[in-house]
Motif scaffolding. Structure first.
Motif, mmCIF file in Angstrom:
data_model
loop_
_atom_site.group_PDB
_atom_site.id
_atom_site.type_symbol
_atom_site.label_atom_id
_atom_site.label_comp_id
_atom_site.label_asym_id
_atom_site.label_seq_id
_atom_site.Cartn_x
_atom_site.Cartn_y
_atom_site.Cartn_z
ATOM 1 N N ASP A 113 -8.574 5.288 -1.051
ATOM 2 C CA ASP A 113 -7.441 5.051 -0.123
ATOM 3 C C ASP A 113 -7.874 4.561 1.179
ATOM 4 O O ASP A 113 -7.691 3.592 1.760
ATOM 5 C CB ASP A 113 -6.607 5.983 -0.161
ATOM 6 C CG ASP A 113 -5.601 6.113 -1.529
ATOM 7 O OD1 ASP A 113 -5.854 5.312 -2.415
ATOM 8 O OD2 ASP A 113 -4.887 7.439 -1.555
ATOM 9 N N TYR A 161 -3.978 -2.947 -3.687
ATOM 10 C CA TYR A 161 -3.792 -2.196 -2.076
ATOM 11 C C TYR A 161 -3.039 -3.337 -1.258
ATOM 12 O O TYR A 161 -2.432 -2.805 -0.217
ATOM 13 C CB TYR A 161 -5.144 -1.663 -1.572
ATOM 14 C CG TYR A 161 -5.433 -0.466 -1.993
ATOM 15 C CD1 TYR A 161 -5.061 0.495 -1.796
ATOM 16 C CD2 TYR A 161 -6.501 -0.190 -2.856
ATOM 17 C CE1 TYR A 161 -5.242 1.860 -2.260
ATOM 18 C CE2 TYR A 161 -7.094 0.762 -3.353
ATOM 19 C CZ TYR A 161 -6.378 1.864 -3.007
ATOM 20 O OH TYR A 161 -6.824 3.138 -3.556
ATOM 21 N N GLN A 164 0.769 -3.126 -0.442
ATOM 22 C CA GLN A 164 0.907 -1.749 -0.194
ATOM 23 C C GLN A 164 0.552 -1.195 1.606
ATOM 24 O O GLN A 164 1.166 -0.336 1.945
ATOM 25 C CB GLN A 164 0.446 -0.593 -0.972
ATOM 26 C CG GLN A 164 0.424 -0.736 -2.597
ATOM 27 C CD GLN A 164 2.275 -0.960 -2.848
ATOM 28 O OE1 GLN A 164 2.965 -0.108 -2.438
ATOM 29 N NE2 GLN A 164 2.615 -1.851 -3.405
ATOM 30 N N LEU A 165 -0.475 -1.759 1.989
ATOM 31 C CA LEU A 165 -1.260 -0.986 3.186
ATOM 32 C C LEU A 165 -0.928 -2.072 4.224
ATOM 33 O O LEU A 165 -0.906 -3.254 4.360
ATOM 34 C CB LEU A 165 -2.571 -1.382 3.051
ATOM 35 C CG LEU A 165 -3.252 -0.144 2.035
ATOM 36 C CD1 LEU A 165 -4.750 -0.237 1.767
ATOM 37 C CD2 LEU A 165 -2.709 1.190 2.191
#
Length: 185
Positions: A113, A161, A164-165
């Motif tokens: 992450d 990702y 989402q980021l």
């Protein structure tokens, strides 16, 4: 009692040696490195090609993919062992897409992450390979009847990702250093 792997720097000089214990030695760690900072990049010649780069947590996992014909693969020095040298070579060689294939455990998930946030902020497409709880690439492949086909299916089931980021501020911390012990001879 270790199988060893040399890891070379971009100038061709030896940068690191990774040792994976193959025999049981009570109280000794399974993963060993030379003392000092990690240097070098495993399988660095694949960086910059059009295929996505698969980033594993360990060389054993990377080699598991490599022997099953997934050749665009490299490894960090453990979950927290992604180095500045790796980051700069990825930028220099204009890698566009990275699939993080770290272990599905607390350390692997956390560092994946953190690293994904940094890579997305740098403009890369970043996906996470979804392994079952506690698994790594090698342990997954070892229990498959047809490892190559199972690995292909696994690599197709990724989490992106990017959606989402949010980009990090420029003063954010970078991924941590490896917790792996240094070489003990």
């Amino acid at each position: 009692s270790c199988l060893t792997f040399p890891i070379f720097k971009t100038d061709g000089q030896l940068g690191e040696i990774y040792g994976r214990r193959v025999g049981s030695r009570h109280g000794s760690p399974d993963h060993l490195y030379l003392p000092g900072p990690h240097q070098g990049i495993f399988n660095q010649q694949v960086l910059g090609h059009d295929s996505p780069l698969i980033l594993c947590e360990s060389i054993i996992d990377a080699l598991t993919l490599w022997v099953h014909d997934f050749r665009h693969v490299t490894a960090s020095f453990g979950a927290g062992g992604f180095t500045e040298e790796m980051f700069h070579l990825i930028e220099e060689r204009q890698v566009k897409t990275i699939w993080i294939a770290y272990d599905n455990d607390e350390g692997g998930n956390h560092q994946a992450d953190v690293l994904a946030q940094r890579l997305v902020t740098a403009g890369l497409e970043v996906d996470r390979v979804l392994l079952s709880k506690g698994a790594d690439i090698n342990s997954f492949a070892l229990v498959q009847e047809n490892p190559k086909e199972a690995l292909q299916e696994l690599l197709e089931q990724r989490f992106s990702y990017n959606a989402q980021l949010q980009p990090l501020p420029s003063n954010s911390p970078t991924p941590g250093k490896s917790n792996a012990p240094i070489w003990d001879g």
